[in-house]
Design an enzyme around this catalytic site. Structure first.
Site, mmCIF file in Angstrom:
data_model
loop_
_atom_site.group_PDB
_atom_site.id
_atom_site.type_symbol
_atom_site.label_atom_id
_atom_site.label_comp_id
_atom_site.label_asym_id
_atom_site.label_seq_id
_atom_site.Cartn_x
_atom_site.Cartn_y
_atom_site.Cartn_z
ATOM 1 N N ASP A 1 0.843 -1.200 0.000
ATOM 2 C CA ASP A 1 0.000 0.000 0.000
ATOM 3 C C ASP A 1 0.877 1.248 0.000
ATOM 4 O O ASP A 1 2.069 1.201 -0.349
ATOM 5 C CB ASP A 1 -0.975 -0.060 1.202
ATOM 6 C CG ASP A 1 -2.276 0.681 0.942
ATOM 7 O OD1 ASP A 1 -2.286 1.916 1.076
ATOM 8 O OD2 ASP A 1 -3.276 0.035 0.601
ATOM 9 N N TRP B 1 -6.136 1.800 -6.812
ATOM 10 C CA TRP B 1 -6.152 3.165 -7.378
ATOM 11 C C TRP B 1 -6.901 4.066 -6.400
ATOM 12 O O TRP B 1 -8.118 4.075 -6.359
ATOM 13 C CB TRP B 1 -6.847 3.117 -8.734
ATOM 14 C CG TRP B 1 -6.885 4.389 -9.514
ATOM 15 C CD1 TRP B 1 -7.502 5.557 -9.170
ATOM 16 C CD2 TRP B 1 -6.300 4.609 -10.797
ATOM 17 N NE1 TRP B 1 -7.344 6.486 -10.157
ATOM 18 C CE2 TRP B 1 -6.608 5.931 -11.177
ATOM 19 C CE3 TRP B 1 -5.554 3.818 -11.681
ATOM 20 C CZ2 TRP B 1 -6.203 6.474 -12.397
ATOM 21 C CZ3 TRP B 1 -5.157 4.365 -12.895
ATOM 22 C CH2 TRP B 1 -5.478 5.682 -13.239
ATOM 23 N N ASP B 2 -6.159 4.838 -5.639
ATOM 24 C CA ASP B 2 -6.747 5.619 -4.551
ATOM 25 C C ASP B 2 -7.025 7.067 -4.973
ATOM 26 O O ASP B 2 -6.513 7.553 -5.996
ATOM 27 C CB ASP B 2 -5.779 5.577 -3.354
ATOM 28 C CG ASP B 2 -6.501 5.650 -2.016
ATOM 29 O OD1 ASP B 2 -7.664 6.072 -1.989
ATOM 30 O OD2 ASP B 2 -5.882 5.298 -0.990
ATOM 31 N N ASN C 1 -7.704 10.513 -2.476
ATOM 32 C CA ASN C 1 -7.903 10.789 -1.057
ATOM 33 C C ASN C 1 -8.315 12.198 -0.673
ATOM 34 O O ASN C 1 -8.059 12.626 0.451
ATOM 35 C CB ASN C 1 -6.638 10.406 -0.287
ATOM 36 C CG ASN C 1 -6.614 8.913 -0.027
ATOM 37 O OD1 ASN C 1 -7.566 8.369 0.529
ATOM 38 N ND2 ASN C 1 -5.564 8.248 -0.448
ATOM 39 N N CYS D 1 -10.631 2.963 -5.267
ATOM 40 C CA CYS D 1 -10.618 3.358 -3.857
ATOM 41 C C CYS D 1 -10.632 4.877 -3.828
ATOM 42 O O CYS D 1 -10.037 5.526 -4.678
ATOM 43 C CB CYS D 1 -9.350 2.809 -3.207
ATOM 44 S SG CYS D 1 -9.111 3.337 -1.500
ATOM 45 N N GLY E 1 -11.400 4.748 0.899
ATOM 46 C CA GLY E 1 -12.475 3.762 1.040
ATOM 47 C C GLY E 1 -13.479 3.965 -0.078
ATOM 48 O O GLY E 1 -13.109 4.027 -1.251
ATOM 49 N N ASP F 1 -19.101 3.730 -7.443
ATOM 50 C CA ASP F 1 -20.179 4.002 -8.390
ATOM 51 C C ASP F 1 -19.998 3.147 -9.631
ATOM 52 O O ASP F 1 -18.927 2.583 -9.861
ATOM 53 C CB ASP F 1 -20.205 5.495 -8.747
ATOM 54 C CG ASP F 1 -18.871 5.981 -9.298
ATOM 55 O OD1 ASP F 1 -18.528 5.589 -10.420
ATOM 56 O OD2 ASP F 1 -18.163 6.741 -8.594
ATOM 57 N N GLU G 1 -5.032 -18.244 16.141
ATOM 58 C CA GLU G 1 -5.649 -17.259 15.234
ATOM 59 C C GLU G 1 -5.203 -17.502 13.787
ATOM 60 O O GLU G 1 -5.998 -17.398 12.849
ATOM 61 C CB GLU G 1 -5.281 -15.840 15.663
ATOM 62 C CG GLU G 1 -6.025 -15.403 16.922
ATOM 63 C CD GLU G 1 -5.501 -14.069 17.464
ATOM 64 O OE1 GLU G 1 -6.330 -13.240 17.853
ATOM 65 O OE2 GLU G 1 -4.249 -13.881 17.508
HETATM 66 C C1 DGJ Z 1 -6.944 5.486 1.857
HETATM 67 C C2 DGJ Z 1 -7.289 4.050 1.581
HETATM 68 O O1 DGJ Z 1 -8.644 3.849 1.612
HETATM 69 C C3 DGJ Z 1 -6.532 3.188 2.565
HETATM 70 O O2 DGJ Z 1 -6.922 1.855 2.437
HETATM 71 C C4 DGJ Z 1 -5.071 3.355 2.311
HETATM 72 O O3 DGJ Z 1 -4.749 2.882 1.041
HETATM 73 C C5 DGJ Z 1 -4.691 4.821 2.466
HETATM 74 N N1 DGJ Z 1 -5.535 5.678 1.667
HETATM 75 C C6 DGJ Z 1 -3.264 5.043 2.087
HETATM 76 O O4 DGJ Z 1 -2.925 6.368 2.091
#
Ligand code: DGJ
Length: 732
Positions: A367, A478-479, A481, A527, A530, A535, A615
């Site tokens: 990540d 592919w984020d 943010n 992503c 989250g 969509d 676990e």
């Molecule tokens: C937001 C994502 O939803 C997380 O899972 C993670 O990848 C972070 N960004 C990383 O910055």
């Protein structure tokens, strides 16, 4: 033929397995909506349309002697601004002379086999099944604006898609100020609106409200479909429940700012207009230009909300997501984010991979934090080359070592963003969206790249291309943010700045399409912190999406349940994380975390080194069970089930195989209480006369017994316990 034109009545009939949709060319030449509901064949449903002289609802000039004839009271297919329909409009244009009125009248039609496509936008794919398209051309004789309304009829799936294509056929420039994709006027029977609202870490919570005589707006101005208001709404009768009653859905296939307006008018007609958000939007349409609006997916169900969800699940799984991944088992992955955040090196990541392999996972995903100067979320975005101080030997060596373990390798990227503290920003500050002379709004210390620019997209493609070429990478996360602000492109002239937000979305789609074309076998998981861009538009390119940054299984129960109204489990990225949970601090059993995450695309997001042997053993068993039932989760019919008997608060859901010979039933208790009655649930979707065996209890009984008599569950003691039952049909 699922589309017919009845010439004598100037009426179009569109038919799916269970529904009929009728449109009429009115005596005014206006395209009037007549009916969308249970199948009635060619029967003229126009009798439902009652006219009367309603005061303050004016008349088209040529019908001034008929005071009952008014655009303001007529159910319409694509209403326009300025000519006497005072309800929400779908189209608002500004002509060169300053006039803002548009009056569209019928011009022509065409029926074609197959499904239309949209230029530069995602669309519902036709595939091999029978699909027909209806094009209806409307035209304004004064401004020269023509609109092609497009209807794609997916007969078997009870789905009709809609989009509008707006053309400037005049000699002068026209400015689009609003260009919605569709309008649906419902004269009877839409009492309630359900929308899917939320926030970061709590997306898509269903909100049902009774409609009154006013306008309700659902939408996003965030440059993304958003965590806050998903572009999916349902209109249903007051009596509609999960399992009975009528409901109709409208889902916009768009990942940017959107707007769904729902207006109940003076006569009780409910109008739903959906499309691109018009606040901040304008589009210059020069002579000969065409503007394509995003597609809307309409469906109707008579079997309650579960029935409507099943329709959407099917069309998304089979016609929106890339067919390449339709029947493919997705890798169970271990993601490094909650395991180590930004603190890792090549040794710790390799150790994670060793652990992932030991647990039975298929892939290790690295990540955020592997590139540029990315030691925290304050810097580095834009510099998509590996940080060799952190990952000695680079990505290729790491990926090779991971592959040597027998695992696939996945990588996180956030292409549309840039940090001021990055080489990219230092070199190209004008590549970020920002207003001249103004300090930009920052979020997570980052700015948004101007995806409307070809040079930006070219740079990003070259970075991603290099990564995928040089290292063995089977998966990209592919984020995205932050919500874009300061929507100003330094490349476009002042008069085109209203186009930037939509051009941005088109830019994202074109980059995704290019990568998909160059690397079709690479799985991309969407992503946006989250589920901020969960969509149908994104699902066209990324067949799975990280559903929420909230990995707490109890919160996830509700997030995933809300998501399930529109989107199938095979699109929902879902991970088991550590307990206590990093977002909520809640402690939950590993079994419950496993069951909840297994109801999507299972992954893990924790450091296995911190787990006990017991676990680890449980996780191995979880992955094995998941792989055994994965076909049910991917392709089965999903049911939200309700437990009404015990008083215990439970969330319950099931997957039933298409052949109805197998089912997986899950139940999680969200509130412990002592000595409650056994939770009791009536199952759904089984075959009445088939005999099923329940694995856990050994009970053998008929589908009819399980659906009408129900079955009761044993819940283990303790906080947030769960139960899973697997049913198989016993061959008779
Ligand atoms: C937001 C994502 O939803 C997380 O899972 C993670 O990848 C972070 N960004 C990383 O910055």
């Amino acid at each position: 033929m699922s589309i017919r034109f009845i010439e004598s009545e100037q009426r179009f009939v569109l038919e799916t397995r269970q529904t009929t949709y009728q449109i009429k060319i009115d005596k005014t030449g206006c395209l009037r909506h007549v009916y969308y509901g249970k199948r009635v064949g060619d029967t003229d449903m126009d009798y439902l349309y009652r006219t009367t002289d309603r005061g303050f609802s004016g008349n088209p000039y040529e019908f001034q002697d008929d005071r009952t004839c008014s655009f303001d009271t007529m159910p319409q297919e694509y209403p326009t601004f300025g000519v006497g329909d005072y309800r929400v409009s779908a189209l608002r244009c500004l002509a060169k002379n300053g006039s803002r009125s548009t009056d569209l009248r019928y011009a022509s039609y065409e029926i074609r086999e197959g499904k239309y496509k949209l230029e530069g936008l995602p669309y519902v794919r036709g595939g091999d099944e029978k699909v027909e398209t209806l094009f209806i051309r409307l035209k304004d004789s004064v401004t020269g604006i023509a609109v092609d309304l497009m209807y794609g009829v997916f007969e078997e799936k009870d789905v009709i898609t809609r989009s509008a294509c707006i053309r400037n056929e005049s000699q002068e420039t026209v400015i689009l100020q609003k260009a919605a994709s569709m309008c649906l006027d419902i004269p009877y029977g839409a009492d309630d609106l359900i929308s899917f609202n939320g926030r970061h870490c709590m997306e898509r919570q269903p909100f049902r409200q009774r409609l009154g005589q006013n306008i309700v707006t659902v939408g996003s101005k965030r440059g993304m479909s958003s965590h806050h208001n998903n572009p999916f709404v349902i209109l249903c009768d007051a009596e509609t429940t999960e399992d009975s009653g009528e409901s109709r859905g409208v889902m916009l296939m768009y990942s940017g700012s959107h707007k769904e307006e729902i207006e109940k008018d003076q006569a009780g007609t409910v109008r739903l207009v959906a499309g691109i958000q018009d606040e901040g939007f304008s589009w210059i349409l020069d002579p000969g230009d065409i503007f394509w609006t995003p597609e809307a997916i309409l469906s109707f169900s008579f079997d309650g909300l579960n029935g409507l969800s099943a329709n959407y699940h099917r069309i998304i799984r089979e016609n929106v997501c890339d067919p390449m991944f339709r029947n493919k088992r997705r890798p169970v992955l271990l993601n490094s984010w909650e395991a180590s955040y930004f603190s890792f090196n090549e040794k710790t990541i390799y150790e994670l991979a060793v652990q992932a392999k030991d647990l039975g996972a298929d892939m290790l995903v690295l990540d955020d934090g592997w590139f540029g100067s990315r030691d925290s979320d304050n810097s580095g975005l834009g510099d998509w080359t590996v940080n060799e101080q952190k990952l000695k030997g680079g990505l290729t060596a790491l990926s090779d070592k991971v592959h040597d373990l027998g695992l696939q390798f996945g990588l996180w990227i956030e292409p549309e963003m840039v940090n001021e503290n990055s080489d990219l920003y230092r070199m190209h500050p004008d590549w970020a969206l920002s207003d001249p002379g103004r300090k930009p709004n920052v979020a997570r210390n980052q700015l948004v790249l101007d995806m409307s620019r070809e040079d930006v997209r070219e740079y990003l493609f070259s970075c991603i291309n290099a990564l995928l070429k040089e290292s063995r990478i089977e998966y990209l996360k592919w984020d995205f943010n932050r919500s874009p602000a300061n929507i100003y492109s330094h490349l476009l002239p002042p008069e085109k700045q209203g186009e930037v937000m939509h051009r941005f979305v088109l830019g994202v789609y074109s980059l995704l399409a290019r990568i998909r074309e160059a690397y079709p076998e690479v799985l991309i998981e969407g992503c946006a912190g989250g589920g901020g861009r969960f969509d149908a538009g994104m699902l066209f390119y990324t067949p799975q999406i990280w559903c929420s940054d909230n990995t707490d299984p109890i919160a996830r129960l509700f997030i995933q349940e809300g998501t399930s109204y529109g989107y199938p489990a095979c699109t929902v990225g879902s991970h088991v994380s550590a307990s206590p949970n990093h977002q909520t601090g809640r402690t939950t059993p590993l079994s419950t975390r496993g069951i909840v995450a297994s109801s999507g695309i299972l992954g893990y997001e924790l450091n296995p080194a911190s787990l006990s042997d017991a676990e680890k053993g449980e996780i191995r068993a979880q992955i094995e069970t998941y792989k055994k039932y994965e076909h049910l989760i991917r392709e089965g019919t999903y049911y939200r089930l309700k437990e009404n008997h015990s008083g215990a608060e439970t969330v319950c859901w099931a997957f039933v195989s298409p052949e109805k010979d197998e089912a997986l039933v899950n139940l999680v208790s969200v509130n412990v209480a002592a000595k409650t009655p056994f939770p009791h649930i009536k199952l759904k979707g089984l075959r009445e006369d088939a005999v099923y065996m329940i694995d856990r209890t050994g009970l053998r009984t008929t589908g009819a017994a399980l659906m009408y008599g129900g079955c009761s569950f044993d819940i283990p003691e303790g906080d947030y316990p769960c139960t899973q039952l697997h049913l198989t049909e016993i061959p008779g």
